[in-house]
Design a protein around this motif. Sequence first.
Motif, PDB file in Angstrom:
ATOM      1  N   LEU A   3     -87.324  39.459  20.131  1.00 19.22           N
ATOM      2  CA  LEU A   3     -86.622  38.743  19.064  1.00 19.22           C
ATOM      3  C   LEU A   3     -86.984  37.268  19.020  1.00 19.22           C
ATOM      4  O   LEU A   3     -86.604  36.565  18.081  1.00 19.22           O
ATOM      5  N   VAL A   4     -87.706  36.793  20.018  1.00 13.16           N
ATOM      6  CA  VAL A   4     -88.007  35.365  20.125  1.00 13.16           C
ATOM      7  C   VAL A   4     -88.705  34.839  18.875  1.00 13.16           C
ATOM      8  O   VAL A   4     -88.404  33.747  18.387  1.00 13.16           O
ATOM      9  N   VAL A  51     -81.828  34.938  16.136  1.00 16.46           N
ATOM     10  CA  VAL A  51     -80.691  34.960  17.061  1.00 16.46           C
ATOM     11  C   VAL A  51     -79.809  33.718  16.954  1.00 16.46           C
ATOM     12  O   VAL A  51     -78.692  33.695  17.488  1.00 16.46           O
ATOM     13  N   ALA A  52     -80.282  32.680  16.260  1.00 10.58           N
ATOM     14  CA  ALA A  52     -79.548  31.410  16.213  1.00 10.58           C
ATOM     15  C   ALA A  52     -78.180  31.581  15.570  1.00 10.58           C
ATOM     16  O   ALA A  52     -78.051  32.148  14.489  1.00 10.58           O
ATOM     17  N   ARG A  71     -80.542  31.053  24.747  1.00  7.79           N
ATOM     18  CA  ARG A  71     -79.707  29.852  24.569  1.00  7.79           C
ATOM     19  C   ARG A  71     -80.506  28.741  23.880  1.00  7.79           C
ATOM     20  O   ARG A  71     -79.993  28.042  22.999  1.00  7.79           O
ATOM     21  N   GLU A  72     -81.770  28.567  24.280  1.00 11.49           N
ATOM     22  CA  GLU A  72     -82.611  27.534  23.680  1.00 11.49           C
ATOM     23  C   GLU A  72     -82.835  27.779  22.191  1.00 11.49           C
ATOM     24  O   GLU A  72     -82.976  26.834  21.403  1.00 11.49           O
ATOM     25  N   LEU A  73     -82.849  29.043  21.798  1.00 12.04           N
ATOM     26  CA  LEU A  73     -83.046  29.401  20.396  1.00 12.04           C
ATOM     27  C   LEU A  73     -81.760  29.274  19.581  1.00 12.04           C
ATOM     28  O   LEU A  73     -81.776  29.503  18.369  1.00 12.04           O
ATOM     29  N   GLY A  74     -80.667  28.944  20.243  1.00 12.41           N
ATOM     30  CA  GLY A  74     -79.411  28.732  19.528  1.00 12.41           C
ATOM     31  C   GLY A  74     -78.506  29.936  19.471  1.00 12.41           C
ATOM     32  O   GLY A  74     -77.507  29.931  18.746  1.00 12.41           O
ATOM     33  N   ALA A  75     -78.823  30.973  20.228  1.00 11.34           N
ATOM     34  CA  ALA A  75     -77.961  32.155  20.254  1.00 11.34           C
ATOM     35  C   ALA A  75     -76.636  31.832  20.941  1.00 11.34           C
ATOM     36  O   ALA A  75     -76.582  30.993  21.852  1.00 11.34           O
ATOM     37  N   HIS A  76     -75.583  32.505  20.528  1.00 12.96           N
ATOM     38  CA  HIS A  76     -74.316  32.458  21.255  1.00 12.96           C
ATOM     39  C   HIS A  76     -74.408  33.541  22.340  1.00 12.96           C
ATOM     40  O   HIS A  76     -73.953  34.664  22.153  1.00 12.96           O
ATOM     41  N   TYR A  77     -75.049  33.162  23.435  1.00 12.11           N
ATOM     42  CA  TYR A  77     -75.327  34.135  24.483  1.00 12.11           C
ATOM     43  C   TYR A  77     -74.038  34.603  25.150  1.00 12.11           C
ATOM     44  O   TYR A  77     -73.187  33.794  25.511  1.00 12.11           O
TER      45      TYR A  77
END
Length: 227
Positions: free
Chosen positions: A140-141, A152-153, A183-189
């Motif tokens: 998904l990156v 994923v952001a 997390r770096e991509l802005g996902a709410h991990y």
Amino acid sequence: MKILIILNSHDRIGDSDRRTGLWFEELTTPYYAFLDAGAQVDIASVAGGKVPIDPHSIEEADKNPASVTRFLADAAAMAKIGSSPAIADVSVDDVDAVFLPGGHGTMWDMPENATLGALLSDPWAKGKVVAAVCHGPAGLVGAKDETGKPLVAGRPVAAFTNEEEEMAGLTKQVPFLLETRMRELGAHYESGAAFRPFARRAGKLVTGQNPQSSEEVARLVLEAARG
């Protein structure tokens, strides 16, 4: 319902001699969940051809998960991973869902793959389901949402945790830590306990944390696709 499963083609931990690839149960359990629900299930891989299976994900016959035993005895299923089409040669125009199982091989041949990124971005823009489990979210990156931002952001995402990678002893071998990248991509991990089932659905995006989450991810994919 038509579901496309995309598998990795990288078969080593980096450039070492340690074999890896697909974590088999992350394919087999969802595969039969989809098939038994009446879906048409197609399989493709990054490079095409025979899909590498992590040898650690297959046990002696009487110790395998039921879905692994079933798949190994299923000639049609085995043929699909024995000679898979490459992602460059498949269409997602008529799919209802695209699903990415994990295995450490995904960490090398999926994240920077522009073909895969486009293959996921297109169905997402059309309101189709995009799903991944364990290391599958590495695929998904490069995927973008309809605005051009990382898919994923701003969305809840589960994936293999940094803690689990450390427990697997591979934090120094993988090209990046998947939790950190999400997390770096802005996902709410989000995550649960190590190696316990944990999955999240955010509309048409479905993700799971680890191999133990494959059954729940499959259920959520079917739910999302029917929704």
